[in-house]
Design a protein around this motif. Structure first.
Motif, short mmCIF file in Angstrom:
data_model
loop_
_atom_site.label_atom_id
_atom_site.label_comp_id
_atom_site.label_asym_id
_atom_site.label_seq_id
_atom_site.Cartn_x
_atom_site.Cartn_y
_atom_site.Cartn_z
N GLN A 6 11.85 41.83 65.19
CA GLN A 6 10.96 42.14 66.29
C GLN A 6 10.96 43.64 66.58
O GLN A 6 9.90 44.24 66.82
N GLU A 7 12.13 44.28 66.53
CA GLU A 7 12.23 45.72 66.80
C GLU A 7 11.49 46.53 65.75
O GLU A 7 10.91 47.58 66.05
N ARG A 8 11.49 46.07 64.50
CA ARG A 8 10.93 46.85 63.40
C ARG A 8 9.56 46.35 62.96
O ARG A 8 9.00 46.86 61.98
N GLY A 9 9.03 45.37 63.67
CA GLY A 9 7.69 44.90 63.36
C GLY A 9 7.59 44.13 62.06
O GLY A 9 6.50 44.06 61.45
N ARG A 63 20.46 37.78 65.68
CA ARG A 63 20.44 39.19 65.35
C ARG A 63 19.31 39.53 64.38
O ARG A 63 18.60 40.53 64.54
N LYS A 109 15.99 39.56 66.16
CA LYS A 109 15.86 40.74 67.02
C LYS A 109 15.51 41.98 66.20
O LYS A 109 14.64 42.78 66.58
N LEU A 110 16.15 42.14 65.06
CA LEU A 110 15.84 43.27 64.19
C LEU A 110 14.39 43.21 63.71
O LEU A 110 13.69 44.23 63.68
#
Length: 264
Positions: free
Chosen positions: A213-216, A207, A210-211
């Protein structure tokens, strides 16, 4: 084979061959003690006096030194355990999520307590302080394979299935569940070829990635100019210190930054 009997010749030959391979992995022979103990445990299911004396002989140390290690680490068993050794995490997070209740109900259901085996020799139980899988709490292990998000009913069904011979698969890891002796041999450093089977990391563990990666998000750059200790240690860099008198500084040459070095 009894506790006091010597190893049979074929067993002894195999142990010596495997021990030589293990010892060859280390710059100093005595560093091989931990995997050697797993090796002898893979033969008899627990660390017997035979195993202690074998390790001492192979490493050129005393049986008392080996015994001190055996009695310190809980993964080395001093009496027989089950073919499937079941650990229930009762550390803080697992406990508040139900681990204590799982232990109480499972122990009563199986009729055995901590480090005790059922009469049929199939299952033994252990209270474990931490299984290092808090994101899946409450967690159990069988021969060190993970069983996640457990409940008292799931735990009792798991033990019943193990005792009846049903196929049981871990939540993560290989597609088969090794017996206790086979698992000990893997811990000795002899892979069973199953390391990449099954689920390696569940969604809970991924998790954070993933966060990011989503937020750079990216990790900070490493300090490339910072002085780093010399690794790995070469055989000639560490020597055994001479016998030490109480209250006196430890003598001998030691690696800078080591515990021995700080003690000086």
């Amino acid at each position: 084979m009894t506790e006091t009997s010597a190893y049979e010749p074929d067993v002894r030959e195999r142990l010596e061959r495997d021990a030589k391979e293990i010892i060859g992995r280390y710059p100093k022979p005595r560093s091989a003690l931990l995997p050697l103990l797993h090796l002898v445990q893979s033969v008899e299911g627990h660390v017997t006096q035979n195993g202690i004396e074998f390790c001492a002989e192979q490493l050129g140390i005393t049986a008392a030194q080996v015994t001190g290690v055996v009695t310190f680490y809980t993964q080395y068993k001093q009496k027989p355990v089950g073919e499937y050794h079941v650990g229930v995490c009762i550390n803080t997070l697992c406990a508040v999520m139900g681990g204590d209740q799982i232990w109480d109900e499972l122990s009563e259901h199986a009729g055995v307590g901590h480090d005790e085996a059922t009469a049929d020799g199939k299952v033994s139980l252990e209270r474990i302080e931490c299984n290092a899988a808090c994101d899946f709490a409450p967690v159990m292990m069988v021969n060190w394979e993970f069983f996640d998000n457990m409940t008292p009913e799931k735990a009792k069904r798991l033990v019943d299935d193990l005792r009846s011979g049903k196929q049981v698969l871990p939540s993560r890891g290989p597609n088969t569940l090794a017996g206790w002796k086979d698992a000990s041999r893997v811990l000795a450093g002899f892979p069973d070829g199953l390391a990449h089977e099954g689920v390696q990391a569940g969604p809970e563990s991924l998790r954070g990635l993933k966060l990011a990666q989503e937020r750079g998000w990216e990790a900070p750059a490493t300090d490339v100019d910072r002085e780093r200790p010399h690794e790995p240690v070469k055989p000639g860099e560490v020597t055994d210190p001479p016998p030490n008198e109480p209250g006196k500084p430890i003598g001998g040459d030691v690696k800078p930054g080591s515990q021995e070095g700080r003690n000086q």
